[in-house]
Design an enzyme around this catalytic site. Sequence first.
Site, PDB file in Angstrom:
ATOM      1  N   ASN A  11    -140.894  52.607 -39.494  1.00  0.00           N
ATOM      2  CA  ASN A  11    -139.966  51.922 -40.393  1.00  0.00           C
ATOM      3  C   ASN A  11    -139.344  50.765 -39.619  1.00  0.00           C
ATOM      4  OD1 ASN A  11    -137.998  51.139 -42.171  1.00  0.00           O
ATOM      5  ND2 ASN A  11    -136.737  52.987 -41.963  1.00  0.00           N
ATOM      6  N   TRP A  12    -139.813  49.563 -39.931  1.00  0.00           N
ATOM      7  CA  TRP A  12    -139.372  48.400 -39.150  1.00  0.00           C
ATOM      8  C   TRP A  12    -137.997  47.899 -39.595  1.00  0.00           C
ATOM      9  CZ3 TRP A  12    -144.466  44.988 -38.979  1.00  0.00           C
ATOM     10  CH2 TRP A  12    -145.482  45.721 -38.341  1.00  0.00           C
ATOM     11  N   LYS A  13    -137.492  48.472 -40.665  1.00  0.00           N
ATOM     12  CA  LYS A  13    -136.163  48.089 -41.172  1.00  0.00           C
ATOM     13  C   LYS A  13    -136.087  46.553 -41.328  1.00  0.00           C
ATOM     14  CE  LYS A  13    -134.344  52.319 -39.330  1.00  0.00           C
ATOM     15  NZ  LYS A  13    -133.222  53.087 -38.816  1.00  0.00           N
ATOM     16  N   HIS A  96    -133.774  56.559 -48.094  1.00  0.00           N
ATOM     17  CA  HIS A  96    -133.392  56.502 -46.672  1.00  0.00           C
ATOM     18  C   HIS A  96    -131.869  56.528 -46.576  1.00  0.00           C
ATOM     19  CE1 HIS A  96    -132.854  55.001 -42.601  1.00  0.00           C
ATOM     20  NE2 HIS A  96    -134.109  55.333 -42.379  1.00  0.00           N
ATOM     21  N   GLU A 168    -134.245  63.554 -42.551  1.00  0.00           N
ATOM     22  CA  GLU A 168    -133.811  62.372 -41.806  1.00  0.00           C
ATOM     23  C   GLU A 168    -132.298  62.264 -41.991  1.00  0.00           C
ATOM     24  OE1 GLU A 168    -133.427  59.369 -44.083  1.00  0.00           O
ATOM     25  OE2 GLU A 168    -132.653  58.344 -42.337  1.00  0.00           O
ATOM     26  N   SER A 216    -134.033  58.936 -34.386  1.00  0.00           N
ATOM     27  CA  SER A 216    -134.074  58.708 -32.940  1.00  0.00           C
ATOM     28  C   SER A 216    -135.332  59.257 -32.266  1.00  0.00           C
ATOM     29  CB  SER A 216    -132.840  59.322 -32.261  1.00  0.00           C
ATOM     30  OG  SER A 216    -131.657  58.773 -32.780  1.00  0.00           O
ATOM     31  N   GLY A 237    -137.983  54.785 -36.409  1.00  0.00           N
ATOM     32  CA  GLY A 237    -137.305  53.514 -36.657  1.00  0.00           C
ATOM     33  C   GLY A 237    -137.463  52.592 -35.460  1.00  0.00           C
ATOM     34  N   GLY A 238    -136.404  52.504 -34.640  1.00  0.00           N
ATOM     35  CA  GLY A 238    -136.373  51.565 -33.518  1.00  0.00           C
ATOM     36  C   GLY A 238    -137.631  51.567 -32.657  1.00  0.00           C
TER      37      GLY A 238
HETATM   38  P1  PGA Z   1    -134.335  55.525 -35.634  1.00  0.00           P
HETATM   39  O1  PGA Z   1    -134.440  55.402 -37.228  1.00  0.00           O
HETATM   40  O2  PGA Z   1    -135.665  56.078 -35.189  1.00  0.00           O
HETATM   41  O3  PGA Z   1    -134.119  54.107 -35.167  1.00  0.00           O
HETATM   42  O4  PGA Z   1    -133.217  56.437 -35.339  1.00  0.00           O
HETATM   43  C1  PGA Z   1    -134.881  56.517 -37.919  1.00  0.00           C
HETATM   44  C2  PGA Z   1    -135.016  56.322 -39.382  1.00  0.00           C
HETATM   45  O5  PGA Z   1    -135.084  55.210 -39.880  1.00  0.00           O
HETATM   46  O6  PGA Z   1    -135.090  57.317 -40.094  1.00  0.00           O
END
Ligand code: PGA
Length: 266
Positions: A11-13, A96, A168, A216, A237-238
């Site tokens: 998930n590149w947000k 999300h 999540e 995370s 995510g990150g």
């Molecule tokens: P993250 O994001 O891995 O940066 O904590 C997780 C997510 O989007 O569910």
Amino acid sequence: MTNRKKIIVGNWKMHLNVQESSLLVHRLAERIRTHRDVEVVLAPSMLSLQPLSTQIDRRKFKLAAQNAYFQDEGAFTGEVSFAMLQDLVHYAIIGHSERRVIFNESLDLVRDKVAAALRNDISPILCIGETKHEHDQGESRQVLHDQIATGLSNVTAEDLDMVVLVYEPQWTITTFNGRPAKPHEAKAAMDFIRQQVSDLYGHAAGENIRVLYGGSVNHETARAYLELEGCDGVLVGGASLNYVAFSTIVDKAYQLQRGDEGESRV
Ligand code: PGA
């Protein structure tokens, strides 16, 4: 043993412009092999979906939208519908916690988005999980119950095959200064989620649905979740913005599917 295919979702947000997205896919494609037993799903920004849909090798990667609106068309300024995304994406992330918490998405809106995705042949990756406050108050199970019952309330048993669930919780997400769930915490929640699906749709449905963990996750922690019984993948995510980290996570999933004990090649 079940035949549920593992899924790794990146998930590149709201990161990476079109050019940067294309470069990341290029780098990932060099490192990631085509895995029959592992699906690799990339969720770039809305803007990058179109160019990436022509760039990717669809045997290697599938695309997911990070969001869309539940109406197919109309006077909804600024929105993009699932109908418009139909030819571009396989999946859509729905519910999300950033959308639930920052954009105030209600249980009913999430339910309508799940239905809209299915109506347009897009598989919902439905995220569920409690906030930190709810977690601290001991309300996690009630929240999960409500989010599942409402989120799936318009989903037929037949369509359930297309749905992927992700545990999540907000308190584990980097954005919210979260800490990763301990594997046993993630497992307890994922078992509960599967049980809820069994209660609603029957035992076989509970066994067949894919349940992931997100929050995370990075290349060092992924394996501990991926090897949990009943965990069918991770939503990253990150760490998904780093091609070395993300391809390492994919590799770990592949090794586990094959039953390898060896360390990652990357
Ligand atoms: P993250 O994001 O891995 O940066 O904590 C997780 C997510 O989007 O569910």
